[in-house]
Design a protein around this motif. Structure first.
Motif, mmCIF file in Angstrom:
data_model
loop_
_atom_site.group_PDB
_atom_site.id
_atom_site.type_symbol
_atom_site.label_atom_id
_atom_site.label_comp_id
_atom_site.label_asym_id
_atom_site.label_seq_id
_atom_site.Cartn_x
_atom_site.Cartn_y
_atom_site.Cartn_z
ATOM 1 N N PRO A 155 17.380 -37.649 25.741
ATOM 2 C CA PRO A 155 17.638 -38.062 24.365
ATOM 3 C C PRO A 155 18.779 -39.068 24.309
ATOM 4 N N GLY A 156 18.636 -40.050 23.436
ATOM 5 C CA GLY A 156 19.574 -41.162 23.384
ATOM 6 C C GLY A 156 19.016 -42.403 24.044
ATOM 7 N N SER A 157 18.017 -42.224 24.922
ATOM 8 C CA SER A 157 17.362 -43.366 25.565
ATOM 9 C C SER A 157 16.504 -44.112 24.553
ATOM 10 N N THR A 158 16.286 -45.392 24.828
ATOM 11 C CA THR A 158 15.389 -46.191 24.002
ATOM 12 C C THR A 158 14.026 -46.252 24.657
ATOM 13 N N ILE A 159 12.998 -45.855 23.904
ATOM 14 C CA ILE A 159 11.635 -45.918 24.419
ATOM 15 C C ILE A 159 10.811 -46.840 23.542
ATOM 16 N N LEU A 160 9.871 -47.526 24.162
ATOM 17 C CA LEU A 160 8.910 -48.359 23.448
ATOM 18 C C LEU A 160 7.556 -47.675 23.505
ATOM 19 N N VAL A 161 6.954 -47.455 22.346
ATOM 20 C CA VAL A 161 5.611 -46.899 22.246
ATOM 21 C C VAL A 161 4.661 -48.043 21.924
ATOM 22 N N GLN A 162 3.725 -48.286 22.824
ATOM 23 C CA GLN A 162 2.756 -49.362 22.616
ATOM 24 C C GLN A 162 1.607 -48.844 21.751
ATOM 25 N N VAL A 183 13.327 -44.751 19.108
ATOM 26 C CA VAL A 183 11.909 -45.059 19.294
ATOM 27 C C VAL A 183 11.584 -46.413 18.685
ATOM 28 N N TRP A 184 11.140 -47.331 19.536
ATOM 29 C CA TRP A 184 10.627 -48.619 19.088
ATOM 30 C C TRP A 184 9.109 -48.606 19.255
ATOM 31 N N VAL A 185 8.415 -49.290 18.352
ATOM 32 C CA VAL A 185 6.958 -49.211 18.314
ATOM 33 C C VAL A 185 6.370 -50.600 18.083
ATOM 34 N N THR A 186 5.256 -50.889 18.758
ATOM 35 C CA THR A 186 4.499 -52.105 18.463
ATOM 36 C C THR A 186 3.239 -51.720 17.696
ATOM 37 N N GLY A 187 2.810 -52.619 16.802
ATOM 38 C CA GLY A 187 1.592 -52.379 16.036
ATOM 39 C C GLY A 187 0.932 -53.686 15.669
ATOM 40 N N ARG A 188 -0.389 -53.640 15.521
ATOM 41 C CA ARG A 188 -1.147 -54.870 15.274
ATOM 42 C C ARG A 188 -1.083 -55.343 13.836
ATOM 43 N N SER A 189 -0.739 -54.462 12.905
ATOM 44 C CA SER A 189 -0.740 -54.853 11.501
ATOM 45 C C SER A 189 0.529 -54.365 10.825
ATOM 46 N N GLU A 190 0.848 -54.999 9.710
ATOM 47 C CA GLU A 190 2.019 -54.591 8.933
ATOM 48 C C GLU A 190 1.848 -53.155 8.438
ATOM 49 N N GLU A 191 0.630 -52.822 8.066
ATOM 50 C CA GLU A 191 0.361 -51.464 7.579
ATOM 51 C C GLU A 191 0.661 -50.420 8.648
ATOM 52 N N LYS A 192 0.207 -50.668 9.886
ATOM 53 C CA LYS A 192 0.439 -49.719 10.964
ATOM 54 C C LYS A 192 1.923 -49.648 11.319
ATOM 55 N N ALA A 196 4.484 -46.386 11.094
ATOM 56 C CA ALA A 196 5.294 -45.917 12.220
ATOM 57 C C ALA A 196 6.737 -45.668 11.789
ATOM 58 N N LEU A 197 7.259 -46.512 10.923
ATOM 59 C CA LEU A 197 8.613 -46.293 10.397
ATOM 60 C C LEU A 197 8.676 -44.991 9.606
ATOM 61 N N ALA A 198 7.640 -44.712 8.837
ATOM 62 C CA ALA A 198 7.606 -43.480 8.057
ATOM 63 C C ALA A 198 7.560 -42.250 8.950
ATOM 64 N N LEU A 199 6.999 -42.396 10.155
ATOM 65 C CA LEU A 199 6.913 -41.281 11.095
ATOM 66 C C LEU A 199 8.235 -41.027 11.821
ATOM 67 N N GLY A 200 9.160 -42.012 11.767
ATOM 68 C CA GLY A 200 10.443 -41.821 12.424
ATOM 69 C C GLY A 200 10.840 -42.901 13.398
ATOM 70 N N ALA A 201 10.025 -43.958 13.553
ATOM 71 C CA ALA A 201 10.403 -45.051 14.445
ATOM 72 C C ALA A 201 11.670 -45.733 13.950
ATOM 73 N N ASP A 202 12.537 -46.168 14.883
ATOM 74 C CA ASP A 202 13.762 -46.871 14.523
ATOM 75 C C ASP A 202 13.496 -48.335 14.199
ATOM 76 N N GLN A 203 12.630 -48.970 15.014
ATOM 77 C CA GLN A 203 12.258 -50.361 14.758
ATOM 78 C C GLN A 203 10.794 -50.543 15.132
ATOM 79 N N VAL A 204 10.163 -51.516 14.487
ATOM 80 C CA VAL A 204 8.768 -51.828 14.785
ATOM 81 C C VAL A 204 8.629 -53.324 15.019
ATOM 82 N N PHE A 205 7.629 -53.685 15.826
ATOM 83 C CA PHE A 205 7.438 -55.080 16.228
ATOM 84 C C PHE A 205 5.953 -55.385 16.296
#
Length: 321
Positions: A155-162, A183-192, A196-205
């Protein structure tokens, strides 16, 4: 009994192979029992089965489904662990070279009733609905093992979820954020990405975007489409944990980057009965729950399969009975 099943593979058009109708009740070997299924979740494994991937035609007709929640023969509420090990196997079931999942060698869980080894049953806590519990044994257990067992990250590490919206991805976001990972997350659409932010992601790309900094670990479920980006996103000494390849199994090599920056590539598949028990307990203690996209009656299973095939998901698709 009502079931969703496949009688002949269709590699190019998997939905054409999906059948929903009557199948014989399960045969019950020694040491097995039956479960009255109340809910079962849909996984990419089921689409692969319709295509004949990992399921040759000689094993068909085959009821689909790898996980379920329901009632045992005594009326107890239970969760079904989806990994079937060989008789006499001890230790980590995922390392059994002859292990299988339901719907590979044994009829699957997308039916009113399923036969399972007694050792594959765990109590379902009252705090979890049948639909929520049915999401745990495949996608959520896969995410749990990737993050807490295989990655070696604290915990405290930064992870990227593809990928932002699939079952394993949404589980990684929820579990990682609750456990104290960034938790950083990539997604194909603004909606997705917003979801992801609503689920708890810190940043999305956006998919493939250059990140503000390199990450400690990448959780990979996508495969060919994101592999190069995953490797390039890691810090020196970082780790990528891969559990599947929904877009293909032919990644760009990137071997020079792997050895030069001393990266680790870790495979992970499903999880053990003990890990599923730990996951269930974590859900009870923390209040974290699977993100369910839709609940659909099993009789209307085609709707759920269409959503998955078209990528119209925002969490788990669950069939109810």
């Amino acid at each position: 009994m009502l079931a969703a099943f496949v009688s002949a593979p269709a590699p190019k058009d998997p939905l054409s192979a999906l059948e929903v109708g009557d199948r014989p009740g399960p045969e019950v070997p020694d040491g097995w029992t039956t479960v009255q299924v109340k809910a079962v979740s849909l996984n990419h494994h089921d689409l692969f089965s319709l295509q004949g991937i990992g399921l040759p035609a000689e094993r068909m007709p085959m009821v689909l489904g790898t996980d379920a929640a329901g009632l045992d023969e005594d009326g107890n509420e239970v969760v079904v662990h989806g990994v079937v090990s060989t008789p006499g196997w001890t230790g980590d079931e995922t390392l059994d070279p002859k292990r299988s999942l339901f719907s590979e060698l044994h009829q699957g869980t997308m039916a009113e009733q399923v036969a399972v080894p007694r050792r594959n049953l765990l109590p379902k806590p009252a705090e979890l609905s049948f639909a929520e519990a049915a999401c745990l044994p495949t996608a959520w257990l896969t995410a749990y093992r990737m993050l807490f067992v295989r990655s070696g990250l604290r915990p405290g590490s930064t992870i990227l979820v593809q990928g932002a919206s699939g079952g394993v991805a949404t589980a990684l976001i929820r579990l990682g954020s609750v456990a104290g990972y960034r938790v950083w997350v990539t997604g194909r659409s603004e909606e997705k990405r917003t979801a992801a932010l609503a689920l708890g992601a810190d940043q999305v790309f956006e998919t493939g975007a250059r990140l503000p900094e390199r990450v400690d670990g990448v959780m990979e479920t996508v495969g060919e489409a994101t592999w190069s980006h995953s490797i390039k996103s890691l810090k020196p000494g970082g780790v990528v944990v891969t559990c599947g390849a929904t877009t293909g199994f032919n990644p760009g090599a990137e071997l020079n980057r792997v050895f030069f920056t001393q990266l680790s590539v870790i495979g992970s598949t499903m999880g053990t009965r003990e890990e599923l028990d730990d996951l269930i307990r974590m859900c009870r203690i923390t209040g974290v729950r699977p993100q369910i996209d839709v609940e659909v009656p099993l009789a209307e299973a085609r709707e759920g399969f269409e959503r998955m095939l078209e990528g119209r998901t925002a969490g788990k698709i669950v069939f109810t009975l």
